[in-house]
Design a protein around this motif. Structure first.
Motif, mmCIF file in Angstrom:
data_model
loop_
_atom_site.group_PDB
_atom_site.id
_atom_site.type_symbol
_atom_site.label_atom_id
_atom_site.label_comp_id
_atom_site.label_asym_id
_atom_site.label_seq_id
_atom_site.Cartn_x
_atom_site.Cartn_y
_atom_site.Cartn_z
ATOM 1 N N LEU A 26 11.963 5.825 3.046
ATOM 2 C CA LEU A 26 10.941 4.901 2.553
ATOM 3 C C LEU A 26 11.567 3.985 1.520
ATOM 4 O O LEU A 26 12.044 4.449 0.466
ATOM 5 N N GLU A 61 10.266 -2.041 -0.529
ATOM 6 C CA GLU A 61 9.455 -3.093 0.089
ATOM 7 C C GLU A 61 8.365 -2.493 0.972
ATOM 8 O O GLU A 61 7.227 -2.975 0.977
ATOM 9 N N ARG A 62 8.730 -1.445 1.705
ATOM 10 C CA ARG A 62 7.735 -0.799 2.572
ATOM 11 C C ARG A 62 6.647 -0.135 1.739
ATOM 12 O O ARG A 62 5.452 -0.247 2.037
ATOM 13 N N ALA A 87 4.396 -2.764 0.266
ATOM 14 C CA ALA A 87 3.490 -3.325 1.273
ATOM 15 C C ALA A 87 2.336 -2.377 1.560
ATOM 16 O O ALA A 87 1.181 -2.809 1.699
ATOM 17 N N ILE A 88 2.617 -1.074 1.639
ATOM 18 C CA ILE A 88 1.561 -0.096 1.874
ATOM 19 C C ILE A 88 0.570 -0.084 0.712
ATOM 20 O O ILE A 88 -0.649 -0.031 0.901
ATOM 21 N N VAL A 126 -0.190 5.095 -1.173
ATOM 22 C CA VAL A 126 1.141 5.382 -0.634
ATOM 23 C C VAL A 126 1.622 6.766 -1.066
ATOM 24 O O VAL A 126 2.303 7.461 -0.295
ATOM 25 N N ILE A 157 4.223 6.936 8.255
ATOM 26 C CA ILE A 157 4.580 5.907 7.270
ATOM 27 C C ILE A 157 4.749 4.547 7.929
ATOM 28 O O ILE A 157 4.326 3.516 7.388
ATOM 29 N N ASP A 158 5.326 4.535 9.127
ATOM 30 C CA ASP A 158 5.609 3.260 9.779
ATOM 31 C C ASP A 158 4.346 2.539 10.230
ATOM 32 O O ASP A 158 4.374 1.322 10.447
ATOM 33 N N ARG A 159 3.242 3.285 10.403
ATOM 34 C CA ARG A 159 2.016 2.660 10.902
ATOM 35 C C ARG A 159 0.919 2.594 9.848
ATOM 36 O O ARG A 159 -0.232 2.317 10.182
ATOM 37 N N VAL A 181 0.549 0.384 7.514
ATOM 38 C CA VAL A 181 0.101 -1.002 7.387
ATOM 39 C C VAL A 181 -0.420 -1.458 8.751
ATOM 40 O O VAL A 181 0.333 -1.552 9.716
#
Length: 332
Positions: free
Chosen positions: A105, A108-109, A112-113, A120, A160-162, A164
């Motif tokens: 993680l 930036e990710r 964004a979350i 997060v 985590i990837d989904r 957002v």
């Protein structure tokens, strides 16, 4: 008091005011704390934060925590996230938790979350410790018309990837409920569902219900299965009652039509009788006119009277014979 003393007091007062303003505007203690923690933050940087209306301790304290955890973050990254309306402290805590759990993680990710409205830190914790979501009671009807009520527990892990753009828990609950309804509805009898409740879990899991959501479904367990009403019998009863009401309505309609026709016939008979009475009332006048004008002779009139008398006598004899026959039948 002399002029020199007053000047001295004024100078001391101005110095105190200047120092108060300086220490209020420049967080010296925060700067010393950062230096002691091995996080060099310049005085100019802290003053710049004040000028940009950024609360310095909300940037410096998370930065100290991140550096102590081995994260390579800068004041510019944290400050830009703060100015964007994000929660810097929560993002740093999430990055530290992800690092400890070996979850990839980046800042930036995570930022964004956080800016997307997701928690997060909770997402990272759910990636390590899956969450159990319990659905409300879902009622469905099997092919034999018996209602079956089921409640499921869904174990999910945050993706985590989904996070957002991914759907939330409400979507998971709705999709699982839909799968339960489909499975029960396709069962031939309610006994099949009661005997094999795990068939619901297998069917729902094979549908890929977690696609497009922020979670990954690990398991679906049926917590409770109960038998409800006999919906098929109830529907048949309701249909029979509806058919009965329709038949009654049609019978009432036919009865009303018959009554209307009978009343119409009576009206016609009354009308015909009125015309007959009116015609009979005109007969004597016509006969008198015929006698007066000579179109009907006296003998003709007497013959007509004899015929009418004979007809009336025959009618009386016929009625008497009919009444005697009816009395004999009753005596027998």
């Amino acid at each position: 008091m002399g002029l020199g003393s007053i000047s001295f007091i004024l100078i001391v007062g101005l110095i105190i005011i200047a120092l108060s303003v300086f220490f209020t505007f420049v967080p010296i203690m925060l700067w010393i704390s950062a230096l002691a923690s091995g996080v060099p933050v310049g005085i100019i940087t802290l003053v710049g934060m004040r000028l940009r209306r950024v609360i310095p301790h909300r940037i410096v304290n998370p930065l100290i925590k991140a550096r102590k955890a081995g994260l390579d973050l800068t004041t510019n990254q944290l400050e830009s996230h703060y100015l964007a309306g994000g929660n810097v402290d929560r993002v740093v805590d999430a990055l530290i938790a992800a690092q400890r759990a070996n979850i990839p993680l980046g800042f930036e990710r995570a930022a964004a979350i956080d800016l997307a409205g997701r928690d997060v830190l909770q997402a990272v914790q759910m990636s390590v410790n899956p969450k159990v979501i319990e659905t409300p009671v879902v009622a469905a009807v099997a092919m034999d018309g018996i209602e079956v009520k089921a409640r499921a527990r869904v174990t999910v892990r945050a993706n985590i990837d989904r996070l957002v753009g991914g759907a939330g828990e409400e979507t998971i609950i709705a999709r699982v409920g839909e799968g339960i309804v489909t499975t029960i509805g396709s069962s031939k009898t309610h006994k099949d569902v009661l005997e094999n409740p795990d068939s619901i879990s297998h069917t729902v899991l094979n549908k890929g219900l977690d696609s497009g959501t922020a979670f990954e479904i690990l398991s679906i367990d049926i917590a409770d299965v109960d038998v409800g009403k006999n919906i098929g019998a109830q529907l048949q009863t309701d249909q029979a009652e509806a058919d009965k009401r329709i038949a009654q309505a049609k019978a009432e309609e036919r009865r009303a039509m018959a009554v209307a026709q009978e009343q119409e016939m009576r009206a016609r008979v009354q009308e015909m009788r009125a015309k007959v009475v009116e015609a009979e009332a005109q007969v004597p006048q016509a006969m008198a006119e015929a006698l007066r004008t000579g179109k009907l002779g006296v003998m003709d009139y007497m013959n007509m009277q004899n015929i009418m008398a004979d007809t009336e006598m025959r009618g009386s004899i016929g009625k008497m014979g009919h009444s005697h026959k009816h009395s004999d039948d009753k005596n027998k």
